[in-house]
Scaffold this motif. Structure first.
Motif, PDB file in Angstrom:
ATOM      1  N   PHE A   1       0.819  -1.207   0.000  1.00  0.00           N
ATOM      2  CA  PHE A   1       0.000   0.000   0.000  1.00  0.00           C
ATOM      3  C   PHE A   1       0.854   1.258   0.000  1.00  0.00           C
ATOM      4  O   PHE A   1       2.013   1.252   0.424  1.00  0.00           O
ATOM      5  CB  PHE A   1      -0.882   0.030   1.260  1.00  0.00           C
ATOM      6  CG  PHE A   1      -1.822  -1.123   1.371  1.00  0.00           C
ATOM      7  CD1 PHE A   1      -3.128  -1.017   0.931  1.00  0.00           C
ATOM      8  CD2 PHE A   1      -1.404  -2.326   1.925  1.00  0.00           C
ATOM      9  CE1 PHE A   1      -4.001  -2.084   1.045  1.00  0.00           C
ATOM     10  CE2 PHE A   1      -2.268  -3.397   2.044  1.00  0.00           C
ATOM     11  CZ  PHE A   1      -3.566  -3.272   1.601  1.00  0.00           C
TER      12      PHE A   1
ATOM     13  N   VAL B   1      -2.422 -17.665   9.077  1.00  0.00           N
ATOM     14  CA  VAL B   1      -3.155 -18.068   7.878  1.00  0.00           C
ATOM     15  C   VAL B   1      -2.645 -19.419   7.379  1.00  0.00           C
ATOM     16  O   VAL B   1      -3.422 -20.301   7.036  1.00  0.00           O
ATOM     17  CB  VAL B   1      -3.027 -17.002   6.775  1.00  0.00           C
ATOM     18  CG1 VAL B   1      -3.780 -17.438   5.535  1.00  0.00           C
ATOM     19  CG2 VAL B   1      -3.565 -15.667   7.285  1.00  0.00           C
TER      20      VAL B   1
ATOM     21  N   GLU C   1      -7.281  -3.356   6.033  1.00  0.00           N
ATOM     22  CA  GLU C   1      -7.110  -3.780   4.642  1.00  0.00           C
ATOM     23  C   GLU C   1      -5.846  -4.616   4.474  1.00  0.00           C
ATOM     24  O   GLU C   1      -5.841  -5.621   3.765  1.00  0.00           O
ATOM     25  CB  GLU C   1      -7.056  -2.557   3.724  1.00  0.00           C
ATOM     26  CG  GLU C   1      -8.418  -1.922   3.539  1.00  0.00           C
ATOM     27  CD  GLU C   1      -8.354  -0.692   2.660  1.00  0.00           C
ATOM     28  OE1 GLU C   1      -7.235  -0.231   2.353  1.00  0.00           O
ATOM     29  OE2 GLU C   1      -9.420  -0.187   2.292  1.00  0.00           O
ATOM     30  N   ALA C   2      -4.762  -4.169   5.155  1.00  0.00           N
ATOM     31  CA  ALA C   2      -3.512  -4.920   5.043  1.00  0.00           C
ATOM     32  C   ALA C   2      -3.704  -6.325   5.593  1.00  0.00           C
ATOM     33  O   ALA C   2      -3.233  -7.303   5.014  1.00  0.00           O
ATOM     34  CB  ALA C   2      -2.394  -4.194   5.793  1.00  0.00           C
ATOM     35  N   ALA C   3      -4.406  -6.434   6.714  1.00  0.00           N
ATOM     36  CA  ALA C   3      -4.635  -7.755   7.307  1.00  0.00           C
ATOM     37  C   ALA C   3      -5.497  -8.610   6.381  1.00  0.00           C
ATOM     38  O   ALA C   3      -5.220  -9.794   6.176  1.00  0.00           O
ATOM     39  CB  ALA C   3      -5.306  -7.612   8.670  1.00  0.00           C
ATOM     40  N   GLU C   4      -6.510  -7.989   5.783  1.00  0.00           N
ATOM     41  CA  GLU C   4      -7.363  -8.728   4.852  1.00  0.00           C
ATOM     42  C   GLU C   4      -6.562  -9.197   3.647  1.00  0.00           C
ATOM     43  O   GLU C   4      -6.689 -10.334   3.203  1.00  0.00           O
ATOM     44  CB  GLU C   4      -8.519  -7.842   4.365  1.00  0.00           C
ATOM     45  CG  GLU C   4      -9.646  -7.728   5.362  1.00  0.00           C
ATOM     46  CD  GLU C   4     -10.778  -6.846   4.831  1.00  0.00           C
ATOM     47  OE1 GLU C   4     -10.645  -6.314   3.713  1.00  0.00           O
ATOM     48  OE2 GLU C   4     -11.779  -6.701   5.549  1.00  0.00           O
ATOM     49  N   ALA C   5      -5.731  -8.296   3.131  1.00  0.00           N
ATOM     50  CA  ALA C   5      -4.945  -8.635   1.947  1.00  0.00           C
ATOM     51  C   ALA C   5      -4.005  -9.802   2.240  1.00  0.00           C
ATOM     52  O   ALA C   5      -3.660 -10.561   1.352  1.00  0.00           O
ATOM     53  CB  ALA C   5      -4.156  -7.418   1.465  1.00  0.00           C
ATOM     54  N   LEU C   6      -3.588  -9.931   3.512  1.00  0.00           N
ATOM     55  CA  LEU C   6      -2.702 -11.048   3.866  1.00  0.00           C
ATOM     56  C   LEU C   6      -3.484 -12.344   4.041  1.00  0.00           C
ATOM     57  O   LEU C   6      -2.903 -13.395   4.252  1.00  0.00           O
ATOM     58  CB  LEU C   6      -1.962 -10.727   5.164  1.00  0.00           C
ATOM     59  CG  LEU C   6      -0.850  -9.691   5.059  1.00  0.00           C
ATOM     60  CD1 LEU C   6      -0.396  -9.274   6.440  1.00  0.00           C
ATOM     61  CD2 LEU C   6       0.316 -10.238   4.261  1.00  0.00           C
ATOM     62  N   GLY C   7      -4.808 -12.237   4.014  1.00  0.00           N
ATOM     63  CA  GLY C   7      -5.627 -13.442   4.118  1.00  0.00           C
ATOM     64  C   GLY C   7      -6.121 -13.733   5.518  1.00  0.00           C
ATOM     65  O   GLY C   7      -6.679 -14.797   5.769  1.00  0.00           O
ATOM     66  N   LEU C   8      -5.905 -12.820   6.461  1.00  0.00           N
ATOM     67  CA  LEU C   8      -6.407 -13.054   7.812  1.00  0.00           C
ATOM     68  C   LEU C   8      -7.933 -12.970   7.823  1.00  0.00           C
ATOM     69  O   LEU C   8      -8.513 -12.153   7.112  1.00  0.00           O
ATOM     70  CB  LEU C   8      -5.827 -12.035   8.807  1.00  0.00           C
ATOM     71  CG  LEU C   8      -4.479 -12.408   9.421  1.00  0.00           C
ATOM     72  CD1 LEU C   8      -3.355 -12.094   8.460  1.00  0.00           C
ATOM     73  CD2 LEU C   8      -4.260 -11.711  10.738  1.00  0.00           C
TER      74      LEU C   8
END
Lengths: 245, 369
Positions: free
Chosen positions: A86, A108, B267-274
């Motif tokens: 980002f 994950v 968003e960063a956490a989501e993008a990492l798949g969390l």
């Protein structure tokens, strides 16, 4: 060539505002695409749709044969394969650098902590700041933070990387260290989709240039053609503005 | 003049005094008035509460067992407080009507309480994990000790009173409200409209109603919601009301913390798949709770004091026991002593919480920066 990302007639609205209009785009494996265009042209929104940080409302987005829908399972599969960097780095300020990087592998991928930390250290070496592993993000410079953010994405071993204006929030003297890491990544064959205004970088690594304006892809060409022989007037104007200042 | 100031400038404290207290003639007059004021009040209070007060005996050396034996009642106008009431009724202030031979159980619970809390308060405590484990088993130990069970005789909550009830409601109320308030705060920001509106309705309803109303409601209406034969005792009803009340306020404090987390982190956490819950647990809550701690502690201080309202539904908390003591003909009219004592006890706990919150604020400013 293997197609890894396909966008087909993708449309998106923010309330009444039509941000993406009939976007068609195909990315093949190992391809490096640089997206540029004036602000508000929808370039960030487009790449944010690819890992579903934004949902598109019409059209199809297929990543690695998985279509992005409301199905959370599909979204999970795609996010595991797609890394994102980002503009604002978005490191987690309460975690040390190494914890920032090892977090996702541990939670994950369910990797043992030790293994995840080894991987984190490997990637920190790759972005050339292993000595910062135990500091907190707030103690690093912008360039270092962005490199940690890249390492954090890489630690999930993605095969596609999205970059959303990765150098726009950096002081000029730090831009190079981040671009160097990205160039290295490109040389290793990573599939990359980069939104940036760094035209020098684009000329070095891109094999496709995309110019967007008002939600449409106005022009798509090889860098050579794009910079030397742009077809649309809008592209010419944009290039003259950002290259001659 | 300049020679004098030079000489004096060596004295740091003198300098500070001159600069802050006597810098102009207005300041000087204010300082003098303030000193006289503090001196008058302070000397009056010390004199009343300590120097001319009775503790266990009066000025003739007799043990005080009745208010008429207080020095101030023998020689009007010359003597101060008569603390014997606190001494004689100490057990009631601490335990209510808890059977005297069983009060060791309450004392043991009081003694264990700090160990149950300390692990939560200080994150760099050695062996913190063990303390945290203890925090989770403490409620069961406390229940067993206070209420009874195998090997211990049952002491019904109608016998509980004084500080025991105050601490029970305060600590348990806060302890139960905390997880509930996190869920409410998260629910209020949920993208799911039903969950979101349920949380909003709950929070706004509770916040829009005085605690006294809730206490009455819980007291009268709780049995209606429960199956026949289940008749929760008064203390439990009060606990339900206090917990719901506290959770609504705490939820708002936590929501303030949640709002301070930049969207980019999520968003960063989501993008990492969390997943949502991983993101919440690992990224959002650790940051949000840190920010929200000072307002959370504020609501805790408020609640701790508000527990005294339960006297209105017939429970004898510290204040209720104090009023009961005053209603006793033997000790009637010793208002000042009783209320000063009760204030002091509340003050100790609330001041402690307040200092803790200040300590945390300072710590958070230096942490991770």
């Amino acid at each position: 060539m293997e197609q890894v990302i396909q966008l087909e007639k993708v449309n998106k609205w923010f309330d009444d505002f039509h941000v993406l209009k009939d976007i068609d785009l195909t990315v093949t494996k190992g391809q490096r695409i640089v997206v540029c265009g004036p602000s508000g042209s929808g370039k960030s929104t487009m790449i944010r749709c690819i890992n579903r940080l934004e949902a598109h409302q019409k059209g199809h987005i297929v990543v690695h044969g998985t279509e992005l829908t409301n199905d959370l399972k599909n979204i999970d599969i795609i996010r595991k394969n797609v890394g994102m960097v980002f503009q604002q780095f978005n490191l987690f300020p309460h975690l040390s650098v190494i914890d920032n990087i090892s977090l996702a592998p541990i939670w994950v991928k369910k990797m043992p902590k030790k293994e995840a930390e080894e991987i984190a250290m490997n990637y920190l070496e790759k972005v050339k700041i292993p000595e910062q592993a135990h500091k907190f993000p707030g103690q690093l410079s912008g360039g270092q933070q962005q490199r940690v953010a890249i390492a954090r994405s890489l630690a999930m071993n993605p095969d596609i990387m999205l970059f959303d204006e990765p150098t726009s929030a950096l002081d000029p003297e730090m831009i190079k260290e981040v671009l160097d890491v990205m160039i290295q990544l490109a040389e290793e064959g990573m599939t990359m989709l980069v939104v940036t205004h760094e035209m020098g970088f684009a000329k070095t690594v891109a094999d496709q240039m995309i110019f967007m304006d008002e939600g449409r892809i106005v022009e798509q060409a090889t860098p050579d053609e794009f910079f030397n022989n742009p077809k649309s007037d809008r592209t010419k104007l944009f290039l003259s503005q950002i290259l001659n200042h | 003049m300049s020679v004098i100031t030079q000489n004096l400038s060596r004295n740091k404290y003198f300098n500070w005094t001159v600069k802050n207290l006597f810098s102009s003639w207005v300041n000087t007059i204010m300082t003098i008035i303030a000193i006289i004021f503090v001196y008058e009040i302070g000397s009056f209070f010390l004199n009343w509460s300590i120097f001319s007060a009775d503790f266990r005996t009066n000025f003739q050396g007799e043990l005080i067992t009745d208010r008429i034996l207080c020095s101030k009642n023998i020689v009007p106008g010359e003597y101060g407080a008569c603390w014997a009431i606190i001494y004689v009724r100490w057990d009631q202030f601490m335990y209510g009507l808890y059977p005297v031979e069983e009060t060791w159980r309450v004392n043991l619970t009081y003694a264990l309480l700090p160990f149950a809390i300390i692990g939560i308060l200080f994150d760099k405590l050695p062996f913190r994990k063990i303390f945290i484990y203890f925090t989770f088993i403490f409620p069961f130990i406390a229940y067993f000790l206070l209420y009874g069970g195998p090997g211990l005789s049952t002491v019904g909550t109608n016998k509980w009173g004084g500080l025991l009830v105050t601490l029970f409601l305060g600590v348990t109320g806060i302890g139960l409200a905390f997880p509930l308030s996190i869920l409410l705060a998260l629910g209020r920001r949920s993208k799911m409209p039903i969950i979101k509106s349920l949380c909003i309705v709950f929070i706004e309803f509770i916040r829009g109603v005085p605690l006294i109303t809730l206490l009455f409601t819980a007291n009268v209406m709780l049995p209606l919601f429960l199956p026949d034969g289940v008749n929760p005792d008064n203390l439990l009803r009060a606990l339900v009301a206090v917990t719901l009340f506290q959770s609504a306020y705490m939820a708002e404090a936590i929501r303030g913390g949640l709002q301070a987390i930049p969207k980019g982190h999520i968003e960063a956490a989501e993008a990492l798949g969390l997943t949502y819950w991983q993101t919440t647990r690992k990224i959002i809550l650790p940051q949000a709770l840190k920010i929200a701690i000072p307002p959370i502690v504020n609501t805790c201080i408020g609640l701790f004091k508000d527990t005294s309202l339960v006297l209105i539904i017939g429970l004898f908390d510290l204040l209720g026991i104090g009023r009961a003591a005053l209603a006793d003909m033997t000790w009637t009219k010793l208002y000042y002593e009783v209320y000063v004592f009760i204030s002091l006890v509340f003050f100790i706990f609330c001041f402690g919480m307040s200092r803790y919150s200040l300590y945390l604020e300072k710590k958070l400013k230096t942490d991770n920066s």
